[in-house]
Design a protein around this motif. Sequence first.
Motif, PDB file in Angstrom:
ATOM      1  N   THR A 180      80.337  89.584   6.216  1.00 24.49           N
ATOM      2  CA  THR A 180      80.513  90.553   7.298  1.00 24.49           C
ATOM      3  C   THR A 180      80.501  91.946   6.692  1.00 24.49           C
ATOM      4  N   ASP A 181      80.376  92.965   7.537  1.00 20.44           N
ATOM      5  CA  ASP A 181      80.266  94.347   7.060  1.00 20.44           C
ATOM      6  C   ASP A 181      81.636  94.919   6.737  1.00 20.44           C
ATOM      7  N   LYS A 182      81.636  96.073   6.100  1.00 20.89           N
ATOM      8  CA  LYS A 182      82.871  96.804   5.818  1.00 20.89           C
ATOM      9  C   LYS A 182      82.644  98.262   6.194  1.00 20.89           C
ATOM     10  N   ALA A 208      85.452  96.292   8.598  1.00 16.05           N
ATOM     11  CA  ALA A 208      85.417  95.227   9.595  1.00 16.05           C
ATOM     12  C   ALA A 208      86.244  95.709  10.788  1.00 16.05           C
ATOM     13  N   TRP A 258      87.266  92.810  16.538  1.00 22.25           N
ATOM     14  CA  TRP A 258      86.614  91.645  15.918  1.00 22.25           C
ATOM     15  C   TRP A 258      87.388  91.169  14.698  1.00 22.25           C
ATOM     16  N   PRO A 314      88.945  90.682   6.944  1.00 21.71           N
ATOM     17  CA  PRO A 314      88.352  89.470   7.530  1.00 21.71           C
ATOM     18  C   PRO A 314      89.105  88.194   7.181  1.00 21.71           C
ATOM     19  N   GLU A 351      86.369  87.617  15.641  1.00 21.63           N
ATOM     20  CA  GLU A 351      85.362  87.027  14.752  1.00 21.63           C
ATOM     21  C   GLU A 351      85.984  86.366  13.530  1.00 21.63           C
ATOM     22  N   THR A 363      81.082  91.016   1.418  1.00 21.61           N
ATOM     23  CA  THR A 363      80.664  92.205   2.167  1.00 21.61           C
ATOM     24  C   THR A 363      79.146  92.244   2.264  1.00 21.61           C
ATOM     25  N   PHE A 420      75.488  95.494   7.817  1.00 23.74           N
ATOM     26  CA  PHE A 420      74.992  94.937   9.083  1.00 23.74           C
ATOM     27  C   PHE A 420      73.489  94.649   9.041  1.00 23.74           C
ATOM     28  N   SER A 425      72.161  91.721   6.912  1.00 16.54           N
ATOM     29  CA  SER A 425      72.476  90.345   7.295  1.00 16.54           C
ATOM     30  C   SER A 425      71.276  89.634   7.906  1.00 16.54           C
ATOM     31  N   ASP A 463      76.800  84.603   8.307  1.00 22.22           N
ATOM     32  CA  ASP A 463      77.342  85.946   8.485  1.00 22.22           C
ATOM     33  C   ASP A 463      77.809  86.087   9.929  1.00 22.22           C
ATOM     34  N   ASN A 480      79.039  89.166  12.434  1.00 19.04           N
ATOM     35  CA  ASN A 480      79.189  90.622  12.480  1.00 19.04           C
ATOM     36  C   ASN A 480      78.564  91.198  13.744  1.00 19.04           C
TER      37      ASN A 480
END
Length: 289
Positions: free
Chosen positions: A58-60, A62, A66, A72, A79, A101, A104, A107, A118, A120
Motif C-alpha cells: 500500500t502507499d505511504k 496510508a 482506509w 497499515p 482496508e 510501501t 499508488f 501498484s 496491493d 490502496n
Amino acid sequence: MRLTTRSLPPALLALAVAAATGCAPQESSPSATASAATASCTPAALSTEAAGKLTVGTDKPAYAPWFQDDDPASGKGFESAVAYSVAKALGYRADQVVWRTVPFNNSFAPGEKDFDFDINQVSISDGRKRAVDFSSGYYDVRQAVVALKKSPYAKARSAADLKGAKLGAQVGTTSLDTIDEIIGPKQRPAVFQKNDFAKSALGNGQVDAIVVDLPTAFYITSAEVPEAEVVGQFARSAGTAEQFGLVLDKDSPLTSCVTRAVDGLRADGTLAALEKKWLADAVDAPVLK
C-alpha cells in the motif's frame, strides 16, 4: 471360446460386475472439488513473495479512513481490516502478514511486482487489467466533490454547476477521470501526486474544489480541512459500478485464491460489517446530476 457375462456362474458374474464398476471413471463430487480448491489456497500450497508469509502493498502515507494513524499493520481502518481478513481466509496469521510501501501508480503499472497483493483504493478498469490482475471488488465506490464552505461552488447541485471551477485530483485516479469525463470543466484540472497535495491546494485556494472517493471526502471535511464540506456525490452509471479491487501481478497464481477469499468475505457479511465499522460516516451526500 469367449465367455459372455450371461454364461458365467452367479459368483463369477458378481466379481465381473464389481471389477467393471471399479474400473469405470468416477466423476468428482462437488465437495471433493471444493476441498481440492481449498487445499490449493493454503500457505503450504501458495507461491508467495516470501515463503510462509503474505506480502501486502500500500502507499505511504496510508490515509484514513482506509487505515488509521498511517499504520497499515494495525488492523485498524477499512482496508487494513480487509487485508487481514483476506489473509485469515487464506490461512495466514496476522504475524505472517508483511507490509510493503508501494506508490499508488506503481501498484498497477506494467512490470513484475514485489507484493502478493496491493490494497490502496485502486479501481478496477479494463485499461489497468492489461497490466495487472484484480481480485473481485471489495468496495463499491462513488466519487465526491469537496469545496470550502465559503466557496460559491459549495452550492453546486450538478456537474454543470462545476464547469467553471478550477478542480483538482490525484494523478492516475478515477477521481481525475470523473473530472474529465463527467464534469468536463472549462479549465484544465490541477493534477497532484498525492491527495495530501490536493488537500493543501484546496485549503490555500489554489483550486476551487477537489474530487475524491466519498469516504475520503467525509474524512477530509471532518478531520483535516474542517472549513470544507462535501458538495455532493456522483451516482454510479448503470451497469458500470466502480469497485476497488486487490491488485496482483499479471497472471499471478494467487489471483483465483485471493478472489475466492474476497467473494467469501462478501458472502458471509464480513465486508459489509467492516464497511459499517470503518466507513459508517460516509453514508449520505447529495447526488450531483
